[in-house]
Write an enzyme that holds these catalytic residues in place. Structure first.
Site, PDB file in Angstrom:
ATOM      1  CG  ASP A 280      -1.983   1.168   1.120  1.00 43.47           C
ATOM      2  OD1 ASP A 280      -2.420   1.563   0.142  1.00 43.47           O
ATOM      3  OD2 ASP A 280      -1.995   1.898   2.458  1.00 43.47           O
ATOM      4  CB  SER A 281       0.129   4.849  -0.903  1.00 49.15           C
ATOM      5  OG  SER A 281      -1.220   4.989   0.023  1.00 49.15           O
TER       6      SER A 281
ATOM      7  CE1 TYR B 218       2.861   5.692  -3.049  1.00 50.39           C
ATOM      8  CE2 TYR B 218       1.753   4.071  -4.467  1.00 50.39           C
ATOM      9  CZ  TYR B 218       2.760   4.639  -3.740  1.00 50.39           C
ATOM     10  OH  TYR B 218       4.182   3.753  -3.514  1.00 50.39           O
ATOM     11  N   GLY B 219      -3.021   8.997  -3.973  1.00 48.40           N
ATOM     12  CA  GLY B 219      -4.205   9.488  -4.700  1.00 48.40           C
ATOM     13  C   GLY B 219      -4.352  10.769  -5.648  1.00 48.40           C
TER      14      GLY B 219
ATOM     15  CB  CYS C 232      -2.913   0.471  -2.675  1.00 46.60           C
ATOM     16  SG  CYS C 232      -2.961   2.365  -3.136  1.00 46.60           S
ATOM     17  CG  ASN C 233      -9.434   0.830  -3.270  1.00 49.22           C
ATOM     18  OD1 ASN C 233     -10.343  -0.061  -3.683  1.00 49.22           O
ATOM     19  ND2 ASN C 233      -9.018   0.723  -1.929  1.00 49.22           N
ATOM     20  CB  THR C 234      -4.682   5.117  -5.754  1.00 50.66           C
ATOM     21  OG1 THR C 234      -5.571   5.415  -4.512  1.00 50.66           O
ATOM     22  CG2 THR C 234      -4.452   6.090  -6.381  1.00 50.66           C
TER      23      THR C 234
ATOM     24  CD  GLU D 181      -0.117   7.166   5.207  1.00 54.67           C
ATOM     25  OE1 GLU D 181       1.134   7.318   5.567  1.00 54.67           O
ATOM     26  OE2 GLU D 181      -0.560   6.246   5.373  1.00 54.67           O
TER      27      GLU D 181
ATOM     28  CB  CYS E 234      -9.513   4.612   0.199  1.00 58.45           C
ATOM     29  SG  CYS E 234      -7.970   5.254   0.879  1.00 58.45           S
ATOM     30  CB  THR E 235      -7.056  -0.085   1.902  1.00 59.39           C
ATOM     31  OG1 THR E 235      -5.935   0.742   1.593  1.00 59.39           O
ATOM     32  CG2 THR E 235      -7.466  -0.934   0.979  1.00 59.39           C
ATOM     33  CG  HIS E 236      -5.246   5.284   3.923  1.00 58.19           C
ATOM     34  ND1 HIS E 236      -4.463   4.569   2.922  1.00 58.19           N
ATOM     35  CD2 HIS E 236      -3.996   5.942   4.514  1.00 58.19           C
ATOM     36  CE1 HIS E 236      -3.212   4.688   2.838  1.00 58.19           C
ATOM     37  NE2 HIS E 236      -3.070   5.509   4.152  1.00 58.19           N
TER      38      HIS E 236
HETATM   39  N1  DGL Z   1      -4.905   3.116   0.465  1.00 54.50           N
HETATM   40  C1  DGL Z   1      -4.860   3.814  -0.560  1.00 54.50           C
HETATM   41  C2  DGL Z   1      -5.969   3.339  -1.383  1.00 54.50           C
HETATM   42  O1  DGL Z   1      -6.624   2.373  -1.203  1.00 54.50           O
HETATM   43  C3  DGL Z   1      -4.364   5.343  -0.703  1.00 54.50           C
HETATM   44  C4  DGL Z   1      -3.957   6.127  -1.595  1.00 54.50           C
HETATM   45  C5  DGL Z   1      -3.371   7.192  -1.601  1.00 54.50           C
HETATM   46  O2  DGL Z   1      -2.178   7.121  -0.918  1.00 54.50           O
HETATM   47  O3  DGL Z   1      -3.765   8.167  -1.578  1.00 54.50           O
HETATM   48  O4  DGL Z   1      -6.393   3.993  -2.293  1.00 54.50           O
END
Ligand code: DGL
Length: 275
Positions: A11-12, A43-44, A74-76, A159, A193-195
């Protein structure tokens, strides 16, 4: 030292820990390596090229750690980099390794959750602009109407551990209201988004039972179990020694504190530098 036979989770930043937590609960006996690129998150809101480059670096790092299979938690990254890595990079450079994303597993069961047929998607700008959820759900459940809302500030707030601040809560509430303004019959919201599962309790307080919040971790863990059953040759290469390793581009103390809280067990990370 033989370092093969592991499952990588990328993940990011901290978000993928919500997926790893569910995977380890479902499939505890494998050897897992987590890599969070926290120093370069979010990353988004980055360009396609940048997200692809960072994701490929993360996946390559995990392969070099002995992973046979990497989950882009990470979805992105799943929206922007998964297909190119699967179609162009793996056949040439890593023909025996596999990379899986989190978008498809998160959409396959959605029909079973919604009664109104109106589903909301909350995600990063990158995920929402990619329209990956719209396209996936149109294929799998064409009757479902999908409404999306980008939440560009959520990952930075998570974050930076600022999510309990008044400003943070106002931002979460305002994005959620914007989603419900698109259609107030939405009864199912995918946290795409996994966050976001890190702040489920805050989101539930805002949503007040108007919709069910869907977290991806358990869905992805379930699909991973299926996948391993359907790919016995790959499954046989995986070691079953109950091991967990963590790597991050973030400073160790900062990562360990937050990660231990999210993961629910003590995390001891090794900082690495990819750049
Ligand atoms: N956990 C990432 C996701 O699922 C976050 C991406 C990001 O860093 O913006 O998209």
């Amino acid at each position: 030292m033989d370092r093969s036979g592991k499952i990588g989770v990328f993940d990011s930043g901290f978000g993928g820990l919500t997926v790893l937590r569910a995977i380890v609960q479902e499939l505890p006996n494998y050897n897992y390596v987590y890599f969070g690129d926290n120093a370069r998150a979010p990353y988004g809101n980055k360009s396609f090229e940048r997200i692809y480059e960072y994701t490929l670096e993360g996946v390559t790092f995990l392969f070099n750690q002995g992973c046979e299979l990497v989950i882009l938690a990470c979805n992105t990254a799943s929206a922007k980099a998964l297909r190119t890595i699967q179609q162009r990079v793996l056949p040439l450079k890593f023909p025996n390794q596999r990379v899986l994303g989190v978008i498809r597993p998160s959409t396959e069961e959605i029909e079973t959750f919604t009664r109104t047929g109106k589903v909301g998607i909350l995600g990063t700008e990158g995920t929402i602009n990619s329209k990956s959820y719209l396209l996936e759900l149109a294929k799998i459940s064409p009757k479902i109407e999908v409404f999306q809302q980008a939440c560009p500030l959520w990952v930075p707030l998570i974050e930076e551990r600022q999510y309990n601040s008044t400003a943070g809560k106002l931002i979460f509430a305002s994005d959620i209201e914007r989603l419900f303004q698109k259609n107030n019959a939405i009864d199912t919201v995918i946290l795409a988004c996994t966050h976001y599962p890190i702040i489920t309790s805050i989101l539930e307080e805002i949503i007040q039972g108007r919709a069910k919040l869907i977290e991806q971790g358990p869905l992805v863990a379930n699909k991973l179990r299926d996948y391993l059953e359907r790919h016995p040759t790959l499954e046989k290469t995986l070691k079953k020694e109950f091991q967990l390793q963590f790597f991050s581009t973030e400073q160790e103390d900062y990562f360990n504190d937050h990660a231990t809280e999210i993961f629910g067990a003590r995390v001891c990370v090794q900082q690495i530098n990819l750049a």
